[in-house]
Design a protein around this motif. Structure first.
Motif, PDB file in Angstrom:
ATOM      1  N   ARG A 215      18.978  33.633  47.777  1.00  0.00           N
ATOM      2  CA  ARG A 215      20.145  34.114  48.525  1.00  0.00           C
ATOM      3  C   ARG A 215      21.282  33.087  48.458  1.00  0.00           C
ATOM      4  O   ARG A 215      22.453  33.435  48.494  1.00  0.00           O
ATOM      5  N   SER A 216      20.917  31.819  48.392  1.00  0.00           N
ATOM      6  CA  SER A 216      21.916  30.757  48.246  1.00  0.00           C
ATOM      7  C   SER A 216      21.206  29.516  47.734  1.00  0.00           C
ATOM      8  O   SER A 216      20.027  29.289  48.036  1.00  0.00           O
ATOM      9  N   ILE A 217      21.902  28.727  46.939  1.00  0.00           N
ATOM     10  CA  ILE A 217      21.366  27.461  46.450  1.00  0.00           C
ATOM     11  C   ILE A 217      22.488  26.433  46.506  1.00  0.00           C
ATOM     12  O   ILE A 217      23.627  26.730  46.152  1.00  0.00           O
ATOM     13  N   GLU A 218      22.176  25.224  46.963  1.00  0.00           N
ATOM     14  CA  GLU A 218      23.193  24.198  47.165  1.00  0.00           C
ATOM     15  C   GLU A 218      22.634  22.833  46.792  1.00  0.00           C
ATOM     16  O   GLU A 218      21.521  22.474  47.179  1.00  0.00           O
ATOM     17  N   ARG A 219      23.409  22.089  46.023  1.00  0.00           N
ATOM     18  CA  ARG A 219      23.020  20.718  45.707  1.00  0.00           C
ATOM     19  C   ARG A 219      23.251  19.847  46.937  1.00  0.00           C
ATOM     20  O   ARG A 219      24.366  19.780  47.466  1.00  0.00           O
ATOM     21  N   VAL A 220      22.205  19.184  47.393  1.00  0.00           N
ATOM     22  CA  VAL A 220      22.275  18.304  48.558  1.00  0.00           C
ATOM     23  C   VAL A 220      21.593  16.994  48.174  1.00  0.00           C
ATOM     24  O   VAL A 220      20.382  16.961  47.955  1.00  0.00           O
ATOM     25  N   GLY A 221      22.380  15.934  48.070  1.00  0.00           N
ATOM     26  CA  GLY A 221      21.826  14.674  47.627  1.00  0.00           C
ATOM     27  C   GLY A 221      21.399  14.777  46.174  1.00  0.00           C
ATOM     28  O   GLY A 221      22.126  15.278  45.313  1.00  0.00           O
ATOM     29  N   ALA A 222      20.176  14.330  45.879  1.00  0.00           N
ATOM     30  CA  ALA A 222      19.671  14.349  44.510  1.00  0.00           C
ATOM     31  C   ALA A 222      18.955  15.641  44.160  1.00  0.00           C
ATOM     32  O   ALA A 222      18.522  15.830  43.015  1.00  0.00           O
ATOM     33  N   GLY A 223      18.812  16.556  45.134  1.00  0.00           N
ATOM     34  CA  GLY A 223      18.104  17.805  44.891  1.00  0.00           C
ATOM     35  C   GLY A 223      18.871  19.001  45.392  1.00  0.00           C
ATOM     36  O   GLY A 223      20.106  18.971  45.504  1.00  0.00           O
TER      37      GLY A 223
END
Length: 306
Positions: A215-223
């Motif tokens: 439904r959603s994907i977001e880069r947060v930090g290194a992952g």
């Protein structure tokens, strides 16, 4: 002990209070513009809304007439690369299985202060590129593209995230072949908005999200953080943490969603993450939110630190 510590780390994202923002119901994608402002797409309208963090009323609006879409572009995903934000439509048929070419939109905006401005040209051939790519042939996307968005095996794009090298990851809500979600790397997003197609894709990534799609994907930090949900309207939602490596499985994040319908998430400069709920179907009196009076429309968010 190491396993216990890892589990505690995954569960460490303590959730804050829900916040309600006014003016729209179908929040479908969002990006932080600075430490205090964020921009939100509404999959029912070709406009972007700007809000100040914690303040219910929007402080700005951007009309997307440059998309040249007669009906809604069904905007579903956003990803920030530097000062540029890429946006993507669902590229899906409607609930009746009818073709909606207005949903075939991939475009970009640039952050200018506390708002955004369109840049380049909308790209309308992404679906054709997906269907023609030899590397994607095993997904049988041509068959999927012939079905309604939420039908079994239909095609529906909902996630978009930035990779470290400036490429993007496209997350599919549907199809979910063999129970695994599909993520497709888009290698040349900048070229597309400069009118230099076709799109080039990397190797398909398949992720075990418990039978759910992206439904959603977001880069947060290194992952990455992934909001996962059913291909259709019924089913459960969950949040996952993923390293970004195709060979590594996502791990569930223990977060109480409290009846929210996660449709988007984005990270703030301070490390917090905001999850947006698509509340178009939430009842407001005797009407669904998206059909209610404009003054009564709103959507909920949940802030947490992963």
């Amino acid at each position: 002990m190491r396993r216990l510590a890892a589990l505690l780390l995954i569960a460490a994202g303590a959730a804050g209070a829900q916040t309600r923002y006014e003016g729209l119901c179908d929040a479908s994608a969002g990006v932080a513009l600075d430490a205090r402002h964020f921009v939100v797409a509404d999959d029912e309208h070709n406009k972007l809304s700007v809000y100040q963090r914690g303040e219910p009323k929007r402080v700005g609006q951007v009309d997307l007439k440059f998309l040249k879409a007669d009906k809604e572009a069904d905007l579903e995903g956003a990803a920030q690369v530097g000062q540029r934000i890429y946006w993507i439509g669902s590229h899906a048929r409607n609930s009746s299985g009818e073709v909606r070419k207005d949903r075939h939109r991939f475009f970009a905006t640039e952050i200018v202060g506390t708002t955004v401005e369109p840049v380049g040209k909308p790209y309308t051939a992404l679906l054709a590129d997906l269907l023609a790519a030899p590397a994607l042939a095993p997904l049988k996307l041509a068959d999927a593209a012939g079905r309604a968005a939420e039908a079994e095996g239909g095609l529906n794009i909902e996630g978009l995230a930035a990779a470290a090298d400036g490429s993007l990851l496209i997350g599919l809500r549907n199809p979910i072949p063999l129970g695994k979600a599909v993520v497709v790397p888009l290698l040349n997003p900048a070229e597309l908005v400069d009118g230099k197609g076709p799109a080039r894709f990397g190797a398909v990534i398949r992720l075990d999200l418990g039978g759910r799609g992206v439904r959603s994907i977001e880069r947060v930090g290194a992952g990455y953080l992934i909001a996962a949900g059913p291909a259709a309207d019924t089913g459960t939602f969950a949040l996952f943490r993923w390293s970004g490596k195709a060979a590594e499985a996502p791990s569930p994040v223990q977060l109480d969603l409290n009846a929210l319908r996660p449709e988007a998430l984005f990270a703030w400069p301070d490390g917090h993450v905001t999850l947006l709920s698509d509340d178009g179907g939430v009842m407001v009196g005797k009407k669904a939110c998206k059909d209610a009076d404009k003054a009564k429309r709103s959507f909920r968010t949940l802030d947490f630190r992963p």
